[in-house]
Write a protein that holds these residues in place. Structure first.
Motif, PDB file in Angstrom:
ATOM      1  N   THR A 153      48.960 -17.368  20.818  1.00 28.66           N
ATOM      2  CA  THR A 153      47.932 -16.335  20.641  1.00 28.66           C
ATOM      3  C   THR A 153      47.549 -15.701  21.979  1.00 28.66           C
ATOM      4  O   THR A 153      47.371 -16.389  22.989  1.00 28.66           O
ATOM      5  CB  THR A 153      46.679 -16.951  19.987  1.00 28.66           C
ATOM      6  OG1 THR A 153      47.058 -17.531  18.731  1.00 28.66           O
ATOM      7  CG2 THR A 153      45.611 -15.896  19.755  1.00 28.66           C
ATOM      8  N   GLU A 155      45.083 -12.324  23.781  1.00 31.98           N
ATOM      9  CA  GLU A 155      43.969 -11.392  23.567  1.00 31.98           C
ATOM     10  C   GLU A 155      44.342 -10.032  24.143  1.00 31.98           C
ATOM     11  O   GLU A 155      43.923  -9.656  25.232  1.00 31.98           O
ATOM     12  CB  GLU A 155      42.685 -11.934  24.236  1.00 31.98           C
ATOM     13  CG  GLU A 155      42.204 -13.268  23.707  1.00 31.98           C
ATOM     14  CD  GLU A 155      41.785 -13.175  22.240  1.00 31.98           C
ATOM     15  OE1 GLU A 155      41.341 -12.099  21.805  1.00 31.98           O
ATOM     16  OE2 GLU A 155      41.922 -14.198  21.532  1.00 31.98           O
ATOM     17  N   ASP A 184      47.227 -13.426   5.307  1.00 32.10           N
ATOM     18  CA  ASP A 184      47.720 -14.312   6.373  1.00 32.10           C
ATOM     19  C   ASP A 184      49.243 -14.265   6.483  1.00 32.10           C
ATOM     20  O   ASP A 184      49.920 -15.287   6.608  1.00 32.10           O
ATOM     21  CB  ASP A 184      47.260 -15.748   6.142  1.00 32.10           C
ATOM     22  CG  ASP A 184      45.750 -15.894   6.237  1.00 32.10           C
ATOM     23  OD1 ASP A 184      45.138 -15.180   7.058  1.00 32.10           O
ATOM     24  OD2 ASP A 184      45.176 -16.706   5.484  1.00 32.10           O
ATOM     25  N   ASN A 186      52.696 -13.579   8.309  1.00 34.18           N
ATOM     26  CA  ASN A 186      53.255 -13.537   9.661  1.00 34.18           C
ATOM     27  C   ASN A 186      54.349 -12.478   9.719  1.00 34.18           C
ATOM     28  O   ASN A 186      55.275 -12.495   8.902  1.00 34.18           O
ATOM     29  CB  ASN A 186      53.837 -14.895  10.046  1.00 34.18           C
ATOM     30  CG  ASN A 186      52.776 -15.950  10.251  1.00 34.18           C
ATOM     31  OD1 ASN A 186      51.780 -15.712  10.935  1.00 34.18           O
ATOM     32  ND2 ASN A 186      52.967 -17.126   9.667  1.00 34.18           N
ATOM     33  N   LYS A 206      44.503  -4.398  17.816  1.00 33.67           N
ATOM     34  CA  LYS A 206      44.016  -5.665  18.345  1.00 33.67           C
ATOM     35  C   LYS A 206      43.446  -6.511  17.213  1.00 33.67           C
ATOM     36  O   LYS A 206      43.125  -5.997  16.137  1.00 33.67           O
ATOM     37  CB  LYS A 206      42.929  -5.423  19.399  1.00 33.67           C
ATOM     38  CG  LYS A 206      43.420  -4.731  20.664  1.00 33.67           C
ATOM     39  CD  LYS A 206      42.285  -4.579  21.664  1.00 33.67           C
ATOM     40  CE  LYS A 206      42.777  -3.921  22.965  1.00 33.67           C
ATOM     41  NZ  LYS A 206      41.680  -3.776  23.951  1.00 33.67           N
ATOM     42  N   ALA A 207      43.321  -7.812  17.490  1.00 22.16           N
ATOM     43  CA  ALA A 207      42.770  -8.723  16.493  1.00 22.16           C
ATOM     44  C   ALA A 207      41.376  -8.257  16.076  1.00 22.16           C
ATOM     45  O   ALA A 207      40.544  -7.887  16.922  1.00 22.16           O
ATOM     46  CB  ALA A 207      42.702 -10.140  17.055  1.00 22.16           C
ATOM     47  N   LYS A 238      44.615  -9.937  12.091  1.00 19.98           N
ATOM     48  CA  LYS A 238      43.802 -11.122  12.387  1.00 19.98           C
ATOM     49  C   LYS A 238      44.143 -11.793  13.714  1.00 19.98           C
ATOM     50  O   LYS A 238      43.285 -12.378  14.359  1.00 19.98           O
ATOM     51  CB  LYS A 238      43.973 -12.145  11.262  1.00 19.98           C
ATOM     52  CG  LYS A 238      43.396 -11.709   9.919  1.00 19.98           C
ATOM     53  CD  LYS A 238      43.560 -12.813   8.897  1.00 19.98           C
ATOM     54  CE  LYS A 238      42.779 -12.516   7.629  1.00 19.98           C
ATOM     55  NZ  LYS A 238      42.909 -13.608   6.629  1.00 19.98           N
ATOM     56  N   GLU A 239      45.427 -11.709  14.085  1.00 23.70           N
ATOM     57  CA  GLU A 239      45.839 -12.444  15.286  1.00 23.70           C
ATOM     58  C   GLU A 239      47.093 -11.823  15.868  1.00 23.70           C
ATOM     59  O   GLU A 239      47.972 -11.370  15.142  1.00 23.70           O
ATOM     60  CB  GLU A 239      46.088 -13.912  14.916  1.00 23.70           C
ATOM     61  CG  GLU A 239      46.198 -14.857  16.085  1.00 23.70           C
ATOM     62  CD  GLU A 239      46.323 -16.311  15.628  1.00 23.70           C
ATOM     63  OE1 GLU A 239      46.448 -17.193  16.489  1.00 23.70           O
ATOM     64  OE2 GLU A 239      46.331 -16.558  14.399  1.00 23.70           O
ATOM     65  N   LYS A 241      50.265 -12.753  18.490  1.00 21.57           N
ATOM     66  CA  LYS A 241      50.917 -13.870  19.166  1.00 21.57           C
ATOM     67  C   LYS A 241      52.108 -13.360  19.969  1.00 21.57           C
ATOM     68  O   LYS A 241      52.901 -12.552  19.484  1.00 21.57           O
ATOM     69  CB  LYS A 241      51.409 -14.909  18.151  1.00 21.57           C
ATOM     70  CG  LYS A 241      50.304 -15.546  17.320  1.00 21.57           C
ATOM     71  CD  LYS A 241      50.895 -16.549  16.341  1.00 21.57           C
ATOM     72  CE  LYS A 241      49.809 -17.192  15.495  1.00 21.57           C
ATOM     73  NZ  LYS A 241      50.380 -18.198  14.548  1.00 21.57           N
TER      74      LYS A 241
END
Length: 443
Positions: A153, A155, A184, A186, A206-207, A238-239, A241
């Motif tokens: 992960t 930012e 969720d 991927n 962005k998240a 959401k995220e 990576k």
């Protein structure tokens, strides 16, 4: 027994067989007498049922049983008498089966072709000559690191190559459509997993951000309802990576069985494996050219349709294995019709017939030393190689498979001595690439 043979077309034969009535009657009487000793009928003591009663009660059924047995037996007697080698089961059509008359039937079947071994000196083989370079090793190590890469992960805004975790909802004319929503999920950006514009639309997000993408499904999309359709996808990211490759350290080297020696030992192990792969690839290239050459030389060889049909079924069953338990619920011929495998099946049958004839005429048998060498080579990649070797030698079916492979390689070596062989400087990457990719590169 009277037998006549007709050649109807190509490899098809029509066998007309006549069996004297006495043979049928004798077999029927024998079966009825044997049965009379054990059959139980009301009003008669065990073993005392008169033959007249046996014939009335069981004569017809016993006769039909005998007819089937006699047709089967006499067919094999007839093909031996006529020195015929059937390929596949015959289609038998009775012509006369009446009691008291000679049995007559027609058996239609294909025979194995007579194979005349040719002059194989016209076969041309180009042997690629290549070696594993330091650059090849570097590229392989990069590939190994890539295969074991993880996603961590970060930012920041999403970039191509990142893995994102998203919720999405697709709508067409304001209504959700089947398969257009997930939570969720991927997704690796740039993977091409989603329709055009979907992954590009997430780049820069962005998240915690949401976005609505206005897109269109491709005109050749598999769903009729969505072909060329204008849709909207609501994206909730959401995220984010980022891909991280493992470090080249002792921990990484241990994954490949290198316990000590560091980078030098690891590179040596990688090179050893690549050398083995290159050697196998060169052998396969040569074998493929030899097989293609044999097929060209025997291009006019007719092969039995029955054998092609059997090979099609075998190839189809191999393909179905990937479906696991689902294979039992589908109609195999609907998904994989005969046409899918027909060309390959004919090729395999033709090669098999010619190679078997070569093995027979040349008296080729599996060389015991080469069998041992092949097994040891296959076992070398295991921790307990000797145990693997012993397993092969204690398993007759597996050992037979290795012996067949060795015989095939010996046939290739035999043909290679007769062929026109030249060498061509190549590279590891080119030799290892599929032939169709190499052809595209050459063009």
């Amino acid at each position: 027994m009277q037998v006549s043979v007709e050649t109807t077309s190509g490899l098809e034969r029509r066998l007309i067989v006549g069996v004297p009535a006495e043979r049928i009657d004798s077999a029927v009487n024998s079966k009825l007498q044997k049965a009379s000793k054990t059959v139980r009928l009301d009003g008669f003591r065990p073993g005392k049922v008169p033959m007249k009663v046996m014939r009335q009660r069981f004569g017809e059924s016993v006769r039909m049983e005998v007819l089937g047995e006699v047709m089967n037996e006499s067919f094999y007697e007839a093909i031996q008498q006529q020195d015929l080698k059937p390929a596949g089961q015959p289609a038998i059509e009775p012509k006369s089966m009446e009691a008291g008359r000679d049995l007559e039937y027609v058996a239609t079947f294909e025979v194995f072709p007579e194979i005349e071994l040719k002059d194989y000196s016209s076969i041309k083989v180009v042997k690629p000559v290549a070696e594993v370079t330091d650059a090849d090793i570097d590229k392989m190590i990069d590939n190994l690191r890539e295969q074991r890469a993880t996603y961590e992960t970060v930012e920041r805004a999403a970039q191509d190559g990142d893995q994102v975790v998203i919720d999405y909802l697709g709508t067409k004319d304001g209504e959700a459509f089947e398969g257009g929503a997930a939570e969720d999920s991927n997704l690796v950006l740039g993977s091409g997993q989603m329709i055009p514009g979907f992954e590009d639309g997430i780049v820069g997000m962005k998240a915690g951000e949401e976005k609505v993408l206005s897109l269109s499904f491709p005109e050749d999309y598999h769903s009729e309802e969505l072909k060329g359709a204008a849709v909207e996808f609501k994206i909730n990211l959401k995220e984010v990576k980022e891909k991280a490759q493992p470090e080249l350290n002792d921990e990484f080297f241990k994954l490949f069985g290198v316990e000590e020696g560091g980078m030098d030992a690891f590179r040596a192990e990688v090179k050893k494996n690549m050398d083995g792969q290159l050697e196998s690839a060169v052998e396969n290239r040569i074998k493929q050219q030899i097989m293609d050459g044999v097929l060209d030389v025997h291009s006019d060889l007719q092969v039995p349709k029955a054998l092609i049909s059997q090979e099609i079924d075998a190839l189809r069953n191999q393909q179905l294995q990937q479906f696991g338990d689902l294979a039992k619920q589908i109609n195999a011929k609907d998904i994989f019709p005969d046409e899918v495998f027909a060309e390959n099946a004919e090729r395999r049958v033709k090669l098999g017939l010619v190679l078997n004839e070569l093995v027979s005429k040349e008296g080729i048998e599996a060389d015991a030393d080469k069998v041992r060498e092949t097994i040891e080579k296959m076992a070398a990649s295991y921790d307990d190689a000797e145990q693997v070797v012993n397993w092969y030698y204690s398993n007759p079916q597996q050992l037979q498979g290795i012996e067949s492979l060795v015989v095939e390689n010996q046939v290739v070596d035999n043909l290679l001595e007769k062929a026109q062989v030249s060498e061509e400087t190549s590279s590891y990457e080119k030799v290892m690439s599929p032939p169709e990719e190499e052809a595209a590169e050459d063009e």
